[in-house]
Each structure stands twice: as C-alpha cells, then as structure tokens.
Motif scaffolding. Structure first.
Motif, PDB file in Angstrom:
ATOM      1  N   ARG A  30       1.096  -1.400  -0.052  1.00 16.80           N
ATOM      2  CA  ARG A  30      -0.060   0.195  -0.050  1.00 16.80           C
ATOM      3  C   ARG A  30       0.566   1.289  -0.284  1.00 16.80           C
ATOM      4  O   ARG A  30       1.963   0.987   0.507  1.00 16.80           O
ATOM      5  N   THR A  31       0.205   2.644  -0.425  1.00 14.63           N
ATOM      6  CA  THR A  31       0.770   4.154  -0.173  1.00 14.63           C
ATOM      7  C   THR A  31       1.400   4.214   1.620  1.00 14.63           C
ATOM      8  O   THR A  31       0.865   3.947   1.903  1.00 14.63           O
ATOM      9  N   VAL A  32       2.339   3.858   0.980  1.00 14.62           N
ATOM     10  CA  VAL A  32       3.903   5.092   2.441  1.00 14.62           C
ATOM     11  C   VAL A  32       3.436   6.425   2.654  1.00 14.62           C
ATOM     12  O   VAL A  32       3.844   6.953   1.728  1.00 14.62           O
ATOM     13  N   LEU A  33       1.975   6.332   3.447  1.00 14.29           N
ATOM     14  CA  LEU A  33       2.084   8.029   3.887  1.00 14.29           C
ATOM     15  C   LEU A  33       2.860   8.082   4.646  1.00 14.29           C
ATOM     16  O   LEU A  33       3.344   8.081   5.640  1.00 14.29           O
ATOM     17  N   SER A 251       5.299   0.834   6.473  1.00 15.49           N
ATOM     18  CA  SER A 251       4.468  -0.294   5.174  1.00 15.49           C
ATOM     19  C   SER A 251       4.577  -1.587   6.447  1.00 15.49           C
ATOM     20  O   SER A 251       3.676  -2.114   6.740  1.00 15.49           O
ATOM     21  N   ASN A 254       0.900  -1.392   7.644  1.00  9.25           N
ATOM     22  CA  ASN A 254      -0.027  -1.813   6.570  1.00  9.25           C
ATOM     23  C   ASN A 254      -0.463  -2.862   6.586  1.00  9.25           C
ATOM     24  O   ASN A 254      -1.348  -3.428   6.573  1.00  9.25           O
TER      25      ASN A 254
END
Length: 392
Positions: A30-33, A251, A254
C-alpha cells in the motif's frame, strides 16, 4: 533427482520468521503515507483499536517499531527500577535470556530454572514468593520456542498478582496461535508481535501494558526516554491528536492492519483450533515414525511449534540441510543449549494447516532416512491423516 540446494525453499516451516499471508504481503505494498498526514494518523489509531480487540485489552496497546526483541528489552529497561527484586523464570533459552536484561537494570535477581524440556511449576513460584516477599517483578516466557514448551502463565500470573508484584510475559510466539491474552494472565507488560502466529513479517512489537505498569514506568527515573527502548514515549501515540516520538514503520503498519483483519475475521477460536490440529497431527506422525518430541510431556508441548528430538548419531544441521536440498522444506534448529539436540517445526499463521504437517513429516522422514534412520514415513503420514479425519 535435481536437488534444490541453491534454490529458494518451497515451504518454510520454521519457528519464525514464518511465511506471511499473501494478503499481508499485498498490504505491505500500500501507499507509504507521511506519518503526520491526518489520514495516516487516523489509520494508525484504527490499527491500534484492532490490536486492542485482538488482544482483548481494556486499554490501548502499544506498538513499538522494531521486532519483539525490542519490546522485551524495553520492558526490562522501563519497568525494572534499580531497587526492584526480580524473579526470572527460566525453562528455556529465551526465558533464561530475559534474566540477563533484568540484571542490567537491577542487581537483585532471583531465578527458578528447570531443565529445558520441562515447564515452570506454579507451586515453585508460590514457594519462592513466600520465601522472598521482597520480590517486586516476575518475568516469564510463555512459549520458549527453542524448546517448543509452554509455561502455565495464567496460574503464575494469579500468584504474582496476589503477591502484589508486576508480571512481564514474553508471548511472542504464542499469542494468536492459542488462547492467551494479557488480562487473562494478569500481565503488567505482555510482549508479542505480528511475525509469528499472525503471519506477518518481523518489524513490529505489540504490547499490552496495565495501568499500574504505566504508573510504575512513568515514576521510574531510570526508564528510557527519547530512546528506541522507551515505552513511555509511546503511551499516547495511538491517538490521532498526538505526535509520534519518531517516524513509525508505515509499511509494517499497513501489513499489521491486514493481519489483524484476517485474525479477527476468521475468528480467534477458529485460528487457535487449526494451530492445535496441525500440531496434533504432526505429533501423531512423529510418534508413528518412531521419533519423539523434545518436551517432557505432551501437556506442555506448544501448539505452534513441534520440537523433535534428534536421534543419537544424527547430525542435526545436516538433517535440516537435507530437508531443504531434497524437498525444499526449511526447518529451524535449536538455540543455545538445545542447538544440535532438536529440530523445530513451526505451525504458525498460514502454515497452521494439517497439509503442512504432512509436508513436514515427508521432508523430515526423508532426511532422516538419508541419515540412515530408515523410518516408516507412510505410517507417520497415515497417523497424521487419522487425526485430521477424526476431527472432521
């Protein structure tokens, strides 16, 4: 036959790290915010809420951003003050190892140690607490993985609580694979992680902390602050309104989110049942092939790891190498005092299904035969299948 000596293993059946669920691996992608993005702060709070539900806690758990060894050392550093008297319970390599950390933070260390194929007797703990009323902290490893044995932490916890002491529990390789929760055993610090029975990669610690432990750590001037070992710095970091002490492992969070969803959606009781069934099938096969487990009795053998005693005259390292090269199956060695004496076969997370017991028996039996043991692998497989059929 083309051996797989230099190829990737087909099946990893170790005591950890274990195979991760495919859904968890996708979650890691998933996107690393940005950690100060309100979306991530809200998401992080939601993951902590899921961990609270999974751990059956009445307060918020802590997530530390390092594999559970970080959490165990942090527990010693934060809860144990220089004037504490610590009772360490050692039934294996990891239980013994916690005592070394404990002594780093207090010189007053007592210990109950038993042979590493046995479990701690609660009556011995009761006798020690009675003989030493000055004991303030007790530490115990629930599943001492290098031995594949389980300690009775609920009974021990009840004794420590009645004594007025603080209990530190290492539940790294038991939580999620059997019925155990921080408040069930009255733990003040309960350390686990997603990299064993929850089927996620190593990288995080999940920790249950009692309110009285928070008070003790906050009042302990020697407890780390502004440090990777600090627990108190993370006390309120679960809240979307509070800053993180340092950048969290985005990550890994996530992945943990997915792992917790899998665990809660399948149902903890169902997860525990398939871990137990896989171990039971494995042990039936082991006995039918003429081998024995390391634990002194089935009653203290873990449902998440089977430790198989190495027959006399067999090179345990060569045995594991043969299992990998011939069958593409990877097992774990012992550690410390159990190194070379046993082979560990993990039943954790995605490999806690009976089919993996059949794979393990085939690979272990074949490697044993290559070492000159001449075991009846078919009998072992039949015995394992009989266990599964009886459960169906």
């Amino acid at each position: 036959m083309r051996y797989l000596e230099h190829a990737d293993p087909v099946i990893t059946l170790t005591a950890g790290p274990v195979n991760a669920y495919s859904e968890v691996l996708r979650g890691l992608g998933r996107t690393v915010l940005y950690d100060y993005d309100p979306a991530f702060q809200l998401f992080y709070e939601g993951v902590v809420d899921k961990a609270q539900k999974a751990m059956r806690l009445s307060n918020k758990p802590v997530i530390l951003h390092g594999e559970p060894v970080l959490g165990l050392e942090a527990a010693a550093a934060s809860l144990i003050a220089p004037d504490d008297v610590v009772l360490n319970l050692a039934s294996g390599v990891y239980g013994k190892g916690f005592g070394y950390w404990a002594k780093r933070y207090s010189p007053h260390l007592l210990e109950i140690e038993v042979p590493y194929n046995e479990a701690i007797d609660p009556q011995a703990v009761a006798a020690m607490l009675k003989a030493h009323p000055e004991i303030t902290v007790v530490s115990v490893c629930h599943h001492d993985t290098p031995s594949g044995t389980i300690n009775p932490i609920d009974a021990i916890g009840a004794l420590v609580s009645a004594h007025g002491g603080y209990l530190i529990v290492d539940a790294v390789s038991s939580f999620g694979g059997m019925q155990t929760h921080p408040e069930d055993c009255k733990a003040d610090i309960y350390v686990t992680g997603p990299n064993k029975c929850l089927g996620a990669p190593p990288g995080l610690t999940m920790m249950g902390v009692s309110e009285r432990a928070w008070a003790k750590m906050n009042g302990n001037e020697a407890a780390p602050r502004a440090s990777m070992l600090s627990i108190v710095d993370w006390e309120h970091a679960w809240s979307r309104d509070k800053p993180f002490p340092f950048t969290p492992s985005v990550s890994e969070i996530n992945g943990l989110d997915v792992a917790l969803d899998l665990y809660l959606n399948e149902g903890p009781e169902a997860v525990w049942a398939r871990h137990a069934l896989t171990a039971k099938a494995m042990r039936a096969g082991i006995a039918a092939m003429g081998l024995s487990i390391w634990a002194a009795s089935d009653n203290i053998a873990s449902p998440t790891t089977t430790a198989v005693r190495t027959p006399e005259g067999v090179d345990e390292k060569a045995l594991r190498q043969a299992a990998r090269a011939r069958y593409g199956v990877v097992f774990s060695s012992g550690r410390g005092e159990t190194l070379g004496k046993l082979t560990r076969i993990g039943h954790m997370g995605p490999t806690a299904h009976p089919i993996y017991a059949i794979a393990a028996l085939t690979a272990l039996g074949g490697a044993m035969n290559a070492a000159g043991q001449k075991l009846a692998i078919g009998k072992g497989i039949d015995a394992a299948l009989a266990v599964v059929d009886a459960d169906a």
